[in-house]
Design an enzyme around this catalytic site. Structure first.
Site, mmCIF file in Angstrom:
data_model
loop_
_atom_site.group_PDB
_atom_site.id
_atom_site.type_symbol
_atom_site.label_atom_id
_atom_site.label_comp_id
_atom_site.label_asym_id
_atom_site.label_seq_id
_atom_site.Cartn_x
_atom_site.Cartn_y
_atom_site.Cartn_z
ATOM 1 N NE ARG A 38 -4.285 -1.710 1.658
ATOM 2 C CZ ARG A 38 -5.198 -2.188 2.476
ATOM 3 N NH1 ARG A 38 -5.050 -2.070 3.774
ATOM 4 N NH2 ARG A 38 -6.269 -2.790 2.005
ATOM 5 C CE LYS A 203 -15.010 -10.144 3.755
ATOM 6 N NZ LYS A 203 -14.388 -9.093 2.988
HETATM 7 P P1 ADP Z 1 -11.920 -11.661 -0.247
HETATM 8 O O1 ADP Z 1 -11.108 -11.132 0.893
HETATM 9 O O2 ADP Z 1 -11.068 -12.125 -1.373
HETATM 10 O O3 ADP Z 1 -12.994 -10.697 -0.676
HETATM 11 P P2 ADP Z 1 -13.691 -13.093 1.555
HETATM 12 O O4 ADP Z 1 -13.158 -12.248 2.668
HETATM 13 O O5 ADP Z 1 -15.100 -12.916 1.162
HETATM 14 O O6 ADP Z 1 -12.707 -12.945 0.270
HETATM 15 O O7 ADP Z 1 -13.546 -14.625 1.912
HETATM 16 C C1 ADP Z 1 -12.336 -15.216 2.278
HETATM 17 C C2 ADP Z 1 -12.601 -16.337 3.238
HETATM 18 O O8 ADP Z 1 -13.522 -17.254 2.684
HETATM 19 C C3 ADP Z 1 -11.360 -17.121 3.553
HETATM 20 O O9 ADP Z 1 -11.046 -16.950 4.910
HETATM 21 C C4 ADP Z 1 -11.757 -18.577 3.250
HETATM 22 O O10 ADP Z 1 -11.314 -19.493 4.223
HETATM 23 C C5 ADP Z 1 -13.262 -18.509 3.258
HETATM 24 N N1 ADP Z 1 -13.884 -19.579 2.481
HETATM 25 C C6 ADP Z 1 -13.776 -19.817 1.161
HETATM 26 N N2 ADP Z 1 -14.462 -20.924 0.812
HETATM 27 C C7 ADP Z 1 -15.031 -21.407 1.935
HETATM 28 C C8 ADP Z 1 -15.853 -22.524 2.237
HETATM 29 N N3 ADP Z 1 -16.261 -23.378 1.291
HETATM 30 N N4 ADP Z 1 -16.237 -22.700 3.533
HETATM 31 C C9 ADP Z 1 -15.839 -21.840 4.484
HETATM 32 N N5 ADP Z 1 -15.071 -20.754 4.272
HETATM 33 C C10 ADP Z 1 -14.668 -20.547 3.011
HETATM 34 MG MG MG Z 2 -11.466 -11.021 3.079
#
Ligand code: ADP
Ligand code: MG
Length: 395
Positions: A38, A203
């Site tokens: 960053r 999320k």
């Molecule tokens: P990003 O930061 O890329 O936007 P998110 O914060 O929405 O992504 O999600 C990331 C989290 O999602 C990770 O901690 C991962 O472990 C979790 N995750 C992904 N697939 C699954 C799943 N099938 N079950 C539970 N958690 C999951």
């Molecule tokens: Mg995230």
């Protein structure tokens, strides 16, 4: 660029510019900087303003200090790092408003840099209406205001939005936000087609809105991770103990249409330990009780990889499994590799998806890695951001 005034429009020579940057760097437990991406991303705007002969006053937040002074979240450590990157001294103010800061800002000469202390030590940063004098005090420090903090541009905070009203005709977009918009605006208005999106992660409540909005723009959307659980349930498939925001199953049912591509097989496990027992099932079998979905399976990876090669534009947000555990990172890693090998325009947003790409050393193989996960999603959903709306109209 969204018809806003830009940094390049400002007559900066001999003037002072107050620049909102995103120095919200991740820290190690011992308080050192874990990742300085960053800071590096903020350098072009800073360097540009310095070269133009401006005195540059930088402001940012760091972490979540709960609206009071917290020495473990001081930006002092960033001042040192920034000074190394610029090969020049960086003055550091131990507060962001007040007499001492005003004196330091007043004495700042063209070509010099002053970094203010963490804005979120004051509650008015996140809640501007509680103390309008906070914005006024910050604004009094400079002639021009520049917002270059894309990562916080979806927040209507004092330093990202409210403050702009004190700079009529003098509030401009920085180079980093301009670069981000150069990649995200075409996704909204005229993407090269086919345009495919890949949405994973956990999320669901924050991402369902973007999915809805994307559905009108993309040709296909591939849904994995915990995001896919609600869609599979909506099709009547049992998902066992999979992570699921139950209240969104009915929304998912309404959204289901021909553009949505769901996993055809899943990796499932009984728990989330690094040595967990796991197996692969075809989706129609369903996830048995006591098991949970943790990754997309190899058939899904193969099918998706093949389809992705047809796309001209790809947007990816969110990992496809619990990738923090190496056993369950295979789907995410395989798709990251597949995307990296394409000549299409590939754009990635989201803290965890970006981390996955970086850990594989694939960053350079993507067209654009966004510095704002939440901001990029909100921009794609709403078509605008409060931190940009607040700026002066373009010339
Ligand atoms: P990003 O930061 O890329 O936007 P998110 O914060 O929405 O992504 O999600 C990331 C989290 O999602 C990770 O901690 C991962 O472990 C979790 N995750 C992904 N697939 C699954 C799943 N099938 N079950 C539970 N958690 C999951
Ligand atoms: Mg995230």
């Amino acid at each position: 660029m969204m018809h806003k005034l830009t940094l390049q429009d400002l007559p900066l020579k001999g003037k002072k510019v107050l620049m909102r940057v995103d120095f919200n760097v991740p820290l190690n437990k011992d308080g050192t900087i874990l990742d300085d991406t960053r800071i590096q991303e903020a350098l072009p705007s800073i360097q540009y303003a310095l070269n133009q002969g401006a005195g540059v006053i930088l402001m940012s937040h760091l972490g979540r200090p709960k609206a009071k002074k917290d020495p473990t979240l001081s930006l002092g450590i960033v001042a040192k790092k920034l000074s190394q990157f610029l090969s020049a001294p960086v003055f550091f103010a131990t507060d962001c408003v007040g007499k001492e800061v005003e004196k330091m800002a007043h004495d700042l000469k063209g070509g010099e840099v002053l970094l203010l202390e963490n804005l979120r030590f004051y509650p008015a940063e996140e809640e501007p209406e509680t103390d309008p004098t906070f914005a006024k005090q910050l604004a009094s420090l400079a002639d021009f205001y520049v917002n270059d903090a894309f990562g916080t541009a979806h927040r209507a905070h004092t330093s990202t939005a409210t403050i702009a009203q004190y700079f009529p005709g003098k509030a401009a977009l920085g180079l980093l936000i301009q670069k981000e918009l150069a990649f995200f605006e075409p996704l909204l208005h005229n993407p090269k087609r086919p345009f495919y999106a890949l949405i994973g992660g956990a999320k669901v409540s924050t991402k369902i809105g973007i999915l809805k909005a994307l559905m009108t723009k993309v040709d296909r959307v591939f849904i994995g991770g915990a995001m896919s659980t609600v869609f599979l349930k909506a099709q009547g498939i049992s998902m066992g103990n999979s992570l699921c925001e139950e209240s969104f199953v009915s929304v998912a049912k309404e959204l289901l249409n021909h553009k949505i591509v769901l996993p055809i097989d899943l990796v499932i496990a009984q728990d989330l330990r690094p040595d967990a027992t796991f197996k692969i099932i075809d989706v129609p079998e369903g996830v048995p009780p006591g098991w949970q979905s943790v990754d997309i399976g190899p058939k899904t990876v193969a099918a998706w990889t093949q389809q992705l090669s047809q796309a001209a534009t790809l947007f990816w947000n969110g990992p496809f499994g619990v990738f923090e555990i190496p056993l369950f990172a295979r789907g995410t890693h395989a798709l990251a590799q597949a995307l990296a090998s394409l000549s299409a325009t590939t754009i990635v947003g989201g803290g965890d998806s970006v981390a996955a790409i970086q850990s594989l050393g694939l960053s350079k193989k993507f067209s654009h890695i966004s510095t704002g996960g939440g901001a990029s999603l909100e921009f794609l959903e709403m078509g605008h951001l409060p931190g940009i709306d607040a700026l002066s109209p373009g010339r």
